[in-house]
Design a protein around this motif. Structure first.
Motif, mmCIF file in Angstrom:
data_model
loop_
_atom_site.group_PDB
_atom_site.id
_atom_site.type_symbol
_atom_site.label_atom_id
_atom_site.label_comp_id
_atom_site.label_asym_id
_atom_site.label_seq_id
_atom_site.Cartn_x
_atom_site.Cartn_y
_atom_site.Cartn_z
ATOM 1 N N GLU A 240 62.454 53.150 8.936
ATOM 2 C CA GLU A 240 62.282 52.452 10.210
ATOM 3 C C GLU A 240 60.846 52.608 10.720
ATOM 4 O O GLU A 240 60.231 51.641 11.190
ATOM 5 N N ILE A 241 60.317 53.824 10.626
ATOM 6 C CA ILE A 241 58.955 54.088 11.101
ATOM 7 C C ILE A 241 57.941 53.270 10.304
ATOM 8 O O ILE A 241 57.051 52.629 10.879
ATOM 9 N N GLN A 246 54.186 48.686 9.671
ATOM 10 C CA GLN A 246 53.770 47.505 8.897
ATOM 11 C C GLN A 246 53.847 46.231 9.728
ATOM 12 O O GLN A 246 53.017 45.325 9.596
ATOM 13 N N SER A 247 54.848 46.153 10.628
ATOM 14 C CA SER A 247 54.984 44.963 11.467
ATOM 15 C C SER A 247 53.826 44.833 12.456
ATOM 16 O O SER A 247 53.383 43.737 12.807
#
Length: 249
Positions: A240-241, A246-247
């Motif tokens: 998730e991190i 990356q987003s």
């Protein structure tokens, strides 16, 4: 635990070992520290314990006989047994939390504080079981590194800290850096305490802390993640991190 410290400068330990947690551990009888002055075993009227190195070179080398006599003295005082003999030296293995846990299991440690250009190699061959270093830099002697080792090891001894959970939450205890900590006041300037810590929801707080520990370790010491045995929850949190990072990129 009993610790015998072989040193040229026993007076260096009087401040750090006579205060705070180590003092309380000694007062409770959980930790006994004995200082052995290597010069007392010099065997000459000038108390000389060093000499020039064979083969030439700068500096002086600690001789084997005084150190070995000091070790024999400790052995006789401890009923003829020596469990672990640790040499603090630049060529030793890197000291870390795993070493602290390992050494804390012993009932008796002997720590030799190196000095000058080192010690006669025959001490290593005859007596030393472990060689440790606290970092890739040069210090005057082994006394300061020995203090670091004793402090880290003493925290692992049951009863030394008020709550064992205090030690278990420390950075590196479980292979990760510690999560952020907060206390009063709830608002300091423009910086509030994270709301989740005020929620009283223990499971959400636990997961938030684990996430913060993983995030801090990923940012500052990713090398530790390669050593850490992560469970499935940790891997999910890390994923998730990473996806969030990356987003943003």
């Amino acid at each position: 635990m009993k610790i015998d410290m072989l040193t040229l400068f026993p007076e260096m330990f009087s401040g750090p070992f006579d205060s705070s947690i180590i003092k309380r551990a000694r007062d409770k009888g959980l930790l006994e520290i004995n200082f052995v002055d290597i010069r007392d075993f010099a065997g000459n009227k000038h108390n000389t314990v060093d000499d020039t190195p064979y083969g030439g070179g700068a500096g002086m080398v600690l001789q084997a006989p005084p150190i070995m006599r000091a070790l024999e003295h400790v052995r006789s005082q401890r009923g003829g047994l020596l469990a672990r003999v640790v040499l603090m030296c630049p060529t030793g293995l890197p000291f870390n939390q795993n070493w602290a846990r390992d050494l804390a299991r012993e009932e008796h440690l002997v720590i030799i504080c190196g000095h000058y250009e080192g010690i006669d190699e025959r001490v290593r061959e005859l007596a030393v079981t472990d060689e440790l270093s606290i970092g890739d830099y040069v210090l005057t002697g082994g006394e300061l590194p020995a203090m670091v080792v004793v402090d880290a090891v003493s925290r692992m001894i049951p009863g030394v800290l008020g709550e064992q959970a205090s030690a278990e939450d420390d950075s590196f205890y479980q292979g990760l850096l510690e999560y952020p900590q907060y206390t009063r006041p709830r608002l300091y300037g423009d910086l509030p305490v994270p709301e989740i810590l005020m929620s009283g929801h223990h499971e959400k707080i636990r997961r938030w802390r684990r996430r913060q520990a993983l995030l801090k370790t990923l940012e500052r010491r990713p090398d530790l993640l390669r050593e850490e045995v992560l469970n499935s929850e940790d891997r999910d949190i890390l994923l998730e991190i990473i996806e969030k990072i990356q987003s943003v990129i």
